[in-house]
Scaffold this motif. Structure first.
Motif, PDB file in Angstrom:
ATOM      1  N   HIS A   1      -0.201   2.397  -7.316  1.00  0.00           N
ATOM      2  CA  HIS A   1      -1.065   2.891  -7.937  1.00  0.00           C
ATOM      3  C   HIS A   1      -2.006   1.596  -8.634  1.00  0.00           C
ATOM      4  O   HIS A   1      -2.774   1.811  -9.677  1.00  0.00           O
ATOM      5  CB  HIS A   1      -1.768   4.312  -9.124  1.00  0.00           C
ATOM      6  CG  HIS A   1      -1.169   5.319  -8.144  1.00  0.00           C
ATOM      7  ND1 HIS A   1      -1.954   5.703  -6.863  1.00  0.00           N
ATOM      8  CD2 HIS A   1      -0.028   6.008  -8.039  1.00  0.00           C
ATOM      9  CE1 HIS A   1      -1.661   7.481  -6.691  1.00  0.00           C
ATOM     10  NE2 HIS A   1      -0.102   6.764  -7.415  1.00  0.00           N
ATOM     11  N   ASP A   2      -2.065   0.415  -8.153  1.00  0.00           N
ATOM     12  CA  ASP A   2      -2.125  -0.776  -9.285  1.00  0.00           C
ATOM     13  C   ASP A   2      -2.585  -1.888  -7.810  1.00  0.00           C
ATOM     14  O   ASP A   2      -3.794  -2.669  -8.190  1.00  0.00           O
ATOM     15  CB  ASP A   2      -1.081  -1.825  -9.555  1.00  0.00           C
ATOM     16  CG  ASP A   2      -0.119  -2.031  -8.789  1.00  0.00           C
ATOM     17  OD1 ASP A   2       0.137  -1.691  -7.522  1.00  0.00           O
ATOM     18  OD2 ASP A   2       0.335  -2.963  -9.654  1.00  0.00           O
ATOM     19  N   GLN A   3      -3.276  -0.973  -7.055  1.00  0.00           N
ATOM     20  CA  GLN A   3      -4.014  -2.357  -5.951  1.00  0.00           C
ATOM     21  C   GLN A   3      -5.104  -1.533  -5.735  1.00  0.00           C
ATOM     22  O   GLN A   3      -5.690  -0.301  -5.791  1.00  0.00           O
ATOM     23  CB  GLN A   3      -3.226  -2.007  -4.019  1.00  0.00           C
ATOM     24  CG  GLN A   3      -2.329  -2.728  -4.455  1.00  0.00           C
ATOM     25  CD  GLN A   3      -1.019  -1.922  -3.245  1.00  0.00           C
ATOM     26  OE1 GLN A   3      -2.058  -1.565  -2.212  1.00  0.00           O
ATOM     27  NE2 GLN A   3       0.620  -2.185  -3.172  1.00  0.00           N
TER      28      GLN A   3
ATOM     29  N   ALA B   1     -12.100  -6.401  -9.654  1.00  0.00           N
ATOM     30  CA  ALA B   1     -10.980  -5.423  -9.277  1.00  0.00           C
ATOM     31  C   ALA B   1      -9.564  -5.508 -10.630  1.00  0.00           C
ATOM     32  O   ALA B   1      -9.129  -4.723 -11.124  1.00  0.00           O
ATOM     33  CB  ALA B   1     -10.160  -5.809  -8.030  1.00  0.00           C
ATOM     34  N   ILE B   2     -10.060  -6.667 -11.063  1.00  0.00           N
ATOM     35  CA  ILE B   2      -9.176  -6.675 -12.734  1.00  0.00           C
ATOM     36  C   ILE B   2      -9.646  -6.262 -12.567  1.00  0.00           C
ATOM     37  O   ILE B   2      -9.358  -5.390 -14.273  1.00  0.00           O
ATOM     38  CB  ILE B   2      -9.192  -8.595 -12.551  1.00  0.00           C
ATOM     39  CG1 ILE B   2      -7.923  -9.333 -11.774  1.00  0.00           C
ATOM     40  CG2 ILE B   2      -8.480  -8.701 -14.019  1.00  0.00           C
ATOM     41  CD1 ILE B   2      -7.807 -10.886 -11.417  1.00  0.00           C
ATOM     42  N   GLU B   3     -11.116  -6.461 -13.528  1.00  0.00           N
ATOM     43  CA  GLU B   3     -12.005  -6.121 -14.577  1.00  0.00           C
ATOM     44  C   GLU B   3     -11.463  -4.186 -14.027  1.00  0.00           C
ATOM     45  O   GLU B   3     -11.439  -3.361 -15.693  1.00  0.00           O
ATOM     46  CB  GLU B   3     -13.425  -5.728 -14.364  1.00  0.00           C
ATOM     47  CG  GLU B   3     -14.194  -7.772 -15.529  1.00  0.00           C
ATOM     48  CD  GLU B   3     -15.070  -7.678 -14.274  1.00  0.00           C
ATOM     49  OE1 GLU B   3     -15.716  -6.458 -14.324  1.00  0.00           O
ATOM     50  OE2 GLU B   3     -15.622  -9.012 -14.537  1.00  0.00           O
TER      51      GLU B   3
ATOM     52  N   LYS C   1      -3.656  -4.382  -9.682  1.00  0.00           N
ATOM     53  CA  LYS C   1      -2.801  -6.661 -10.025  1.00  0.00           C
ATOM     54  C   LYS C   1      -2.822  -7.554  -8.874  1.00  0.00           C
ATOM     55  O   LYS C   1      -2.467  -7.744  -8.983  1.00  0.00           O
ATOM     56  CB  LYS C   1      -1.720  -6.359 -10.579  1.00  0.00           C
ATOM     57  CG  LYS C   1      -1.438  -4.938 -11.980  1.00  0.00           C
ATOM     58  CD  LYS C   1       0.023  -5.201 -12.177  1.00  0.00           C
ATOM     59  CE  LYS C   1      -0.069  -4.543 -13.615  1.00  0.00           C
ATOM     60  NZ  LYS C   1       1.040  -4.122 -14.619  1.00  0.00           N
ATOM     61  N   TYR C   2      -3.359  -5.785  -7.600  1.00  0.00           N
ATOM     62  CA  TYR C   2      -3.134  -6.594  -5.959  1.00  0.00           C
ATOM     63  C   TYR C   2      -4.576  -6.168  -4.888  1.00  0.00           C
ATOM     64  O   TYR C   2      -5.181  -5.207  -5.616  1.00  0.00           O
ATOM     65  CB  TYR C   2      -2.003  -6.219  -5.326  1.00  0.00           C
ATOM     66  CG  TYR C   2      -0.853  -6.554  -5.502  1.00  0.00           C
ATOM     67  CD1 TYR C   2      -0.104  -7.139  -5.501  1.00  0.00           C
ATOM     68  CD2 TYR C   2      -0.208  -5.768  -7.328  1.00  0.00           C
ATOM     69  CE1 TYR C   2       0.697  -8.111  -5.790  1.00  0.00           C
ATOM     70  CE2 TYR C   2       1.289  -5.733  -7.456  1.00  0.00           C
ATOM     71  CZ  TYR C   2       1.538  -6.843  -7.168  1.00  0.00           C
ATOM     72  OH  TYR C   2       2.820  -6.982  -7.507  1.00  0.00           O
ATOM     73  N   LEU C   3      -5.032  -7.136  -4.574  1.00  0.00           N
ATOM     74  CA  LEU C   3      -6.136  -6.563  -3.688  1.00  0.00           C
ATOM     75  C   LEU C   3      -4.979  -6.053  -2.505  1.00  0.00           C
ATOM     76  O   LEU C   3      -4.397  -6.761  -2.304  1.00  0.00           O
ATOM     77  CB  LEU C   3      -6.910  -8.362  -2.739  1.00  0.00           C
ATOM     78  CG  LEU C   3      -8.280  -7.987  -4.042  1.00  0.00           C
ATOM     79  CD1 LEU C   3      -9.218  -9.194  -3.538  1.00  0.00           C
ATOM     80  CD2 LEU C   3      -8.872  -6.923  -4.516  1.00  0.00           C
ATOM     81  N   TYR C   4      -5.929  -5.061  -1.744  1.00  0.00           N
ATOM     82  CA  TYR C   4      -5.172  -4.792  -0.354  1.00  0.00           C
ATOM     83  C   TYR C   4      -6.276  -5.038   0.904  1.00  0.00           C
ATOM     84  O   TYR C   4      -7.022  -4.076   0.741  1.00  0.00           O
ATOM     85  CB  TYR C   4      -5.128  -2.807  -0.703  1.00  0.00           C
ATOM     86  CG  TYR C   4      -4.094  -2.778   0.809  1.00  0.00           C
ATOM     87  CD1 TYR C   4      -2.223  -2.376   0.562  1.00  0.00           C
ATOM     88  CD2 TYR C   4      -4.279  -2.145   1.977  1.00  0.00           C
ATOM     89  CE1 TYR C   4      -1.785  -2.302   1.806  1.00  0.00           C
ATOM     90  CE2 TYR C   4      -3.897  -1.931   2.912  1.00  0.00           C
ATOM     91  CZ  TYR C   4      -2.376  -1.530   3.163  1.00  0.00           C
ATOM     92  OH  TYR C   4      -1.490  -1.277   4.292  1.00  0.00           O
TER      93      TYR C   4
ATOM     94  N   ILE D   1      -1.822  -7.859   1.409  1.00  0.00           N
ATOM     95  CA  ILE D   1      -1.857  -7.828  -0.175  1.00  0.00           C
ATOM     96  C   ILE D   1      -1.789  -9.124  -0.698  1.00  0.00           C
ATOM     97  O   ILE D   1      -1.580 -10.225  -0.273  1.00  0.00           O
ATOM     98  CB  ILE D   1      -0.875  -7.006  -0.469  1.00  0.00           C
ATOM     99  CG1 ILE D   1      -0.442  -6.619  -1.700  1.00  0.00           C
ATOM    100  CG2 ILE D   1       0.618  -8.374  -0.957  1.00  0.00           C
ATOM    101  CD1 ILE D   1      -0.680  -5.526  -2.475  1.00  0.00           C
ATOM    102  N   LYS D   2      -2.820  -9.376  -1.842  1.00  0.00           N
ATOM    103  CA  LYS D   2      -3.308 -10.358  -2.437  1.00  0.00           C
ATOM    104  C   LYS D   2      -2.527 -10.117  -4.099  1.00  0.00           C
ATOM    105  O   LYS D   2      -3.459  -9.294  -4.199  1.00  0.00           O
ATOM    106  CB  LYS D   2      -4.790 -10.491  -2.308  1.00  0.00           C
ATOM    107  CG  LYS D   2      -5.182 -12.003  -3.423  1.00  0.00           C
ATOM    108  CD  LYS D   2      -6.366 -12.429  -2.778  1.00  0.00           C
ATOM    109  CE  LYS D   2      -6.832 -13.988  -3.822  1.00  0.00           C
ATOM    110  NZ  LYS D   2      -6.579 -14.270  -5.106  1.00  0.00           N
ATOM    111  N   ARG D   3      -1.670 -10.871  -5.196  1.00  0.00           N
ATOM    112  CA  ARG D   3      -1.592 -10.760  -6.374  1.00  0.00           C
ATOM    113  C   ARG D   3      -2.930 -11.419  -6.613  1.00  0.00           C
ATOM    114  O   ARG D   3      -3.735 -12.432  -6.241  1.00  0.00           O
ATOM    115  CB  ARG D   3      -0.629 -11.299  -6.259  1.00  0.00           C
ATOM    116  CG  ARG D   3       0.086 -11.181  -7.891  1.00  0.00           C
ATOM    117  CD  ARG D   3       1.272 -12.158  -8.610  1.00  0.00           C
ATOM    118  NE  ARG D   3       2.137 -11.763  -8.102  1.00  0.00           N
ATOM    119  CZ  ARG D   3       3.101 -10.744  -8.561  1.00  0.00           C
ATOM    120  NH1 ARG D   3       2.267  -9.912  -9.741  1.00  0.00           N
ATOM    121  NH2 ARG D   3       4.121 -10.229  -8.166  1.00  0.00           N
TER     122      ARG D   3
END
Length: 121
Positions: free
Chosen positions: A39-41, A70-72, A76-79, A118-120
């Motif tokens: 649950h980090d995307q 997204a970081i805020e 941790k990732y963009l899907y 996915i993008k870290r």
């Protein structure tokens, strides 16, 4: 019926627009729902740049803004569930995305021909 844009904003999603004067020429929407096993995307739900304004860095700047948001929010990732066009996949790849090995089943069922990346952050 509510648009995806309205639904996301009403439920905690985030949107950014790009303008030429007072004309909207591009936009991006970050979905509100966390995805992935951890649950980090957060998903880029919509990204669009008007044809005449493409290849000028606008889409990349929108991705940067969506990434910061997204970081805020703790991601941790963009899907990314991208149309299968070579230009779209190349664009997302140029922004640091890679094809994911863990496809989101809900998004796959909605758009089975999309390429899932996915993008870290």
């Amino acid at each position: 019926m509510k648009s995806r844009y309205e639904y996301e904003l009403e439920n905690g999603g985030t949107a950014f627009g790009a303008y030429a004067g007072d004309k909207l020429i591009g936009f991006g929407v970050l979905a509100h729902k966390f995805r992935g096993k951890e649950h980090d995307q957060l998903q880029i739900d919509l990204l669009y740049v008007t044809r005449n304004y493409r290849r000028q860095g606008i889409g990349s700047r929108i991705i940067e803004q969506l990434s910061k948001a997204a970081i805020e929010k703790g991601a941790k990732y963009l899907y990314i569930s991208s149309t299968e066009t070579e230009s779209a996949v190349n664009f997302y790849s140029s922004c640091g995305s890679t094809i994911t090995s863990e496809v989101d089943q809900e998004l796959f069922e909605k758009e089975p021909y999309d390429i899932h990346l996915i993008k870290r952050l």
